[in-house]
Design a protein around this motif. Structure first.
Motif, PDB file in Angstrom:
ATOM      1  N   ALA A 194      64.421 -35.819  -1.501  1.00 37.26           N
ATOM      2  CA  ALA A 194      63.524 -36.388  -0.495  1.00 37.26           C
ATOM      3  C   ALA A 194      64.154 -36.322   0.893  1.00 37.26           C
ATOM      4  O   ALA A 194      63.478 -36.013   1.882  1.00 37.26           O
ATOM      5  N   VAL A 251      51.635 -39.435  -0.790  1.00 33.92           N
ATOM      6  CA  VAL A 251      52.955 -39.991  -1.127  1.00 33.92           C
ATOM      7  C   VAL A 251      52.801 -41.413  -1.666  1.00 33.92           C
ATOM      8  O   VAL A 251      53.465 -41.813  -2.630  1.00 33.92           O
ATOM      9  N   ILE A 254      51.680 -41.252  -5.197  1.00 35.72           N
ATOM     10  CA  ILE A 254      52.814 -40.974  -6.099  1.00 35.72           C
ATOM     11  C   ILE A 254      53.624 -42.243  -6.313  1.00 35.72           C
ATOM     12  O   ILE A 254      54.083 -42.538  -7.421  1.00 35.72           O
ATOM     13  N   MET A 255      53.786 -43.016  -5.244  1.00 37.43           N
ATOM     14  CA  MET A 255      54.553 -44.269  -5.319  1.00 37.43           C
ATOM     15  C   MET A 255      53.907 -45.240  -6.304  1.00 37.43           C
ATOM     16  O   MET A 255      54.581 -45.930  -7.079  1.00 37.43           O
ATOM     17  N   GLY A 258      53.036 -42.541  -9.870  1.00 29.94           N
ATOM     18  CA  GLY A 258      53.882 -41.432 -10.285  1.00 29.94           C
ATOM     19  C   GLY A 258      54.887 -41.756 -11.360  1.00 29.94           C
ATOM     20  O   GLY A 258      55.574 -40.868 -11.841  1.00 29.94           O
ATOM     21  N   LYS A 263      59.129 -42.399  -8.295  1.00 32.79           N
ATOM     22  CA  LYS A 263      59.064 -43.500  -7.327  1.00 32.79           C
ATOM     23  C   LYS A 263      60.173 -43.432  -6.285  1.00 32.79           C
ATOM     24  O   LYS A 263      59.952 -43.715  -5.110  1.00 32.79           O
ATOM     25  N   ALA A 266      59.243 -40.781  -3.794  1.00 32.62           N
ATOM     26  CA  ALA A 266      58.125 -41.205  -2.940  1.00 32.62           C
ATOM     27  C   ALA A 266      58.570 -42.269  -1.942  1.00 32.62           C
ATOM     28  O   ALA A 266      58.151 -42.258  -0.777  1.00 32.62           O
ATOM     29  N   MET A 270      58.295 -41.936   2.078  1.00 29.28           N
ATOM     30  CA  MET A 270      57.489 -42.848   2.901  1.00 29.28           C
ATOM     31  C   MET A 270      58.304 -43.348   4.091  1.00 29.28           C
ATOM     32  O   MET A 270      57.835 -43.333   5.232  1.00 29.28           O
TER      33      MET A 270
END
Length: 314
Positions: A194, A251, A254-255, A258, A263, A266, A270
């Motif tokens: 990420a 996103v 997904i959080m 997901g 997590k 994501a 974020m």
């Protein structure tokens, strides 16, 4: 078109960024990162019991086996497929321990089975050198990306823009890492991925702003460089906001849905997107404009037309 005085309040934005960076550094150095076993080495056992059990009950069994420093995390239902399953709340745990041998792993499973009954278990053991290898590769990727970006932006736009953009990158990475440390989320390969993804997003937003400043700078007459830059930021401000919102929505999905695996990715995305949107307008642009107005030509324009803090909307 909007007519907001972004650059007139640059000292406020610098103070806010400085405060966020200080808090992030305090979090990184004071609290520290919660590294996953991918970086520390160890064993992680995903275990499902026949009945609901508490963390304290599982810990009492592990303590009797000499595994007092183990971390026990209940696994909540996070996806639609989980929600439809027959697994009851409190019956599934993730147990992180030191690196276990095969006999130690079997002893732990047997003790838990005797006490609570085990339906299923999966154990993953990772050597700490694997995490060191990932970190080393991530640093290589980061350095290569920064050098490449510095050269490209300096060639396509100008050197001062490239330095301001790279400073904004560090701003975003430090804040994202600091938030991660302060909230105690686990640092794993997903988080590293990420962070590298944030590099691209943060630069994209910054380049949009710098591109418009460069376009408008060719026709700068009877105004200051900061007034022209402020007008440029106003022209792309809503585009940046809309782009950020449309990026944040998937996103956030997904959080929420997901599952545990995605997590961490994501969450880092974020924080990075929010920080990147902020830094492109309120950090990178003011740094570049302050530096640019130190040049003799633009310094003279500032002396002559300095009262024009905000460019008129057109």
């Amino acid at each position: 078109m909007l007519n907001i005085d972004f650059l007139g309040k640059k000292n406020i934005w610098f103070a806010l960024s400085g405060l966020l960076i200080i808090l992030s550094i305090v979090g990184i150095l004071g609290v520290g990162f919660n590294y996953s076993i991918d970086f520390k080495g160890g064993s992680a056992t995903d275990i499902q019991f026949k009945q609901s059990v508490s963390v304290e009950q599982v810990r009492s069994v592990l303590d009797s086996l000499g595994l007092k420093d183990s971390k026990i995390q209940p696994i909540e239902k996070a996806t639609f497929s989980d929600a439809k399953s027959s697994i009851s709340k409190g019956s599934q745990m993730l147990i992180r321990t030191k690196e276990l041998s095969t006999s130690e792993e079997k002893s732990m499973a047997a003790a838990l089975n005797d006490k609570f009954g085990v339906v299923d278990r999966q154990t993953r053991t990772v050597d700490a050198s694997w995490g060191s290898h990932i970190t080393e590769r991530a640093i290589y990727a980061l350095v290569a990306a920064i050098v490449g970006l510095l050269l490209f932006i300096a060639f396509r736009y100008e050197f001062k823009m490239s330095v301001a953009a790279i400073l904004a990158l560090f701003h975003d990475i430090i804040i994202t890492a600091g938030v991660y440390a302060l909230v105690g989320r686990e640092v794993n390969p997903n988080m590293i991925a990420a962070l590298l993804t944030i590099l691209g997003y943060s630069l994209y937003d910054t380049i949009v702003v710098f591109h418009r400043i460069k376009e408008n700078s060719t026709n700068i007459v009877k105004t200051t460089y900061s007034a022209m830059a402020n007008k440029s930021i106003n022209q792309v401000f809503m585009r940046s906001i809309n782009t950020s919102i449309t990026t944040l929505l998937p996103v956030a999905a997904i959080m929420l849905f997901g599952g545990e695996t995605l997590k961490d990715f994501a969450f880092a995305m974020m924080v990075g997107i929010l920080s990147g949107t902020y830094s492109s307008i309120f950090f990178a642009s003011p740094i570049f404009v302050v530096w640019k107005e130190a040049e003799p030509y633009y310094k003279n324009l500032k002396k002559k037309y300095g009262k024009e803090a905000v460019a008129p909307a057109s």
